[in-house]
Design a protein around this motif. Sequence first.
Motif, mmCIF file in Angstrom:
data_model
loop_
_atom_site.group_PDB
_atom_site.id
_atom_site.type_symbol
_atom_site.label_atom_id
_atom_site.label_comp_id
_atom_site.label_asym_id
_atom_site.label_seq_id
_atom_site.Cartn_x
_atom_site.Cartn_y
_atom_site.Cartn_z
ATOM 1 N N MET A 1 0.848 -1.177 0.000
ATOM 2 C CA MET A 1 0.000 0.000 0.000
ATOM 3 C C MET A 1 0.891 1.236 0.000
ATOM 4 O O MET A 1 1.949 1.252 0.606
ATOM 5 N N LYS A 2 0.443 2.270 -0.676
ATOM 6 C CA LYS A 2 1.224 3.502 -0.682
ATOM 7 C C LYS A 2 0.504 4.571 0.137
ATOM 8 O O LYS A 2 -0.708 4.517 0.333
ATOM 9 N N TYR A 3 1.307 5.530 0.615
ATOM 10 C CA TYR A 3 0.825 6.585 1.499
ATOM 11 C C TYR A 3 1.356 7.928 1.019
ATOM 12 O O TYR A 3 2.477 8.014 0.528
ATOM 13 N N ILE A 4 0.578 8.973 1.239
ATOM 14 C CA ILE A 4 1.081 10.320 1.020
ATOM 15 C C ILE A 4 1.535 10.870 2.369
ATOM 16 O O ILE A 4 0.877 10.649 3.393
ATOM 17 N N GLU A 33 -4.312 5.331 0.238
ATOM 18 C CA GLU A 33 -5.122 5.589 -0.946
ATOM 19 C C GLU A 33 -6.622 5.569 -0.671
ATOM 20 O O GLU A 33 -7.402 6.129 -1.431
ATOM 21 N N THR A 34 -7.012 4.946 0.453
ATOM 22 C CA THR A 34 -8.436 4.889 0.800
ATOM 23 C C THR A 34 -8.856 6.020 1.736
ATOM 24 O O THR A 34 -10.017 6.121 2.103
ATOM 25 N N GLY A 35 -7.880 6.850 2.164
ATOM 26 C CA GLY A 35 -8.173 7.967 3.051
ATOM 27 C C GLY A 35 -7.889 7.692 4.516
ATOM 28 O O GLY A 35 -8.020 8.574 5.355
ATOM 29 N N GLN A 36 -7.495 6.463 4.844
ATOM 30 C CA GLN A 36 -7.163 6.097 6.224
ATOM 31 C C GLN A 36 -5.863 6.773 6.621
ATOM 32 O O GLN A 36 -4.885 6.749 5.865
ATOM 33 N N ASP A 56 5.079 13.803 -0.667
ATOM 34 C CA ASP A 56 5.584 12.669 -1.435
ATOM 35 C C ASP A 56 4.747 11.419 -1.156
ATOM 36 O O ASP A 56 4.211 11.242 -0.058
ATOM 37 N N TRP A 57 4.668 10.540 -2.149
ATOM 38 C CA TRP A 57 4.046 9.234 -1.990
ATOM 39 C C TRP A 57 5.135 8.244 -1.615
ATOM 40 O O TRP A 57 6.206 8.220 -2.228
ATOM 41 N N VAL A 58 4.880 7.433 -0.582
ATOM 42 C CA VAL A 58 5.861 6.477 -0.073
ATOM 43 C C VAL A 58 5.201 5.114 0.129
ATOM 44 O O VAL A 58 3.975 4.998 0.135
ATOM 45 N N PHE A 59 6.047 4.102 0.316
ATOM 46 C CA PHE A 59 5.563 2.776 0.688
ATOM 47 C C PHE A 59 6.593 2.141 1.610
ATOM 48 O O PHE A 59 7.724 2.624 1.718
ATOM 49 N N PHE A 60 6.202 1.076 2.293
ATOM 50 C CA PHE A 60 7.066 0.376 3.237
ATOM 51 C C PHE A 60 7.261 -1.060 2.765
ATOM 52 O O PHE A 60 6.318 -1.695 2.302
ATOM 53 N N ASP A 61 8.489 -1.577 2.923
ATOM 54 C CA ASP A 61 8.724 -2.979 2.583
ATOM 55 C C ASP A 61 8.340 -3.860 3.773
ATOM 56 O O ASP A 61 7.844 -3.365 4.789
ATOM 57 N N LYS A 62 8.589 -5.159 3.667
ATOM 58 C CA LYS A 62 8.190 -6.101 4.713
ATOM 59 C C LYS A 62 8.914 -5.857 6.037
ATOM 60 O O LYS A 62 8.444 -6.266 7.085
ATOM 61 N N ASP A 63 10.060 -5.150 5.992
ATOM 62 C CA ASP A 63 10.812 -4.825 7.193
ATOM 63 C C ASP A 63 10.514 -3.423 7.711
ATOM 64 O O ASP A 63 11.234 -2.900 8.556
#
Length: 70
Positions: A1-4, A33-36, A56-63
Motif C-alpha cells: 500500500m502507498k501513502y502520502i 489511498e483509501t483515506g485512512q 511525497d508518496w511512499v511505501f514500506f517494505d516487509k521490514d
Amino acid sequence: MKYIVKRIQEADYGCEERPEGYQFQVLLQLRDETGQEIDMEVADAELLAKDINEGDWVFFDKDNKIFKED
C-alpha cells in the motif's frame, strides 16, 4: 500500500534522555489511498537520505523500511 506524507514533525520524547548512538526519529502523518490516516516513527536520517518530504508518496517494505515512490 502507498501513502502520502501529510506531515513530518519531531517525535515528542518529553524530558527523557535518548541513549548514546540513538537515531533521531520523526513522526510521519500518513494517509493511504483509501483515506485512512496513520502515524509512523521513522529515522530522520533515512528520510533525508531518500529525499522524502511532505507531499511525497511512499511505501514500506516487509521490514518497515520506507521508500519514495518514483
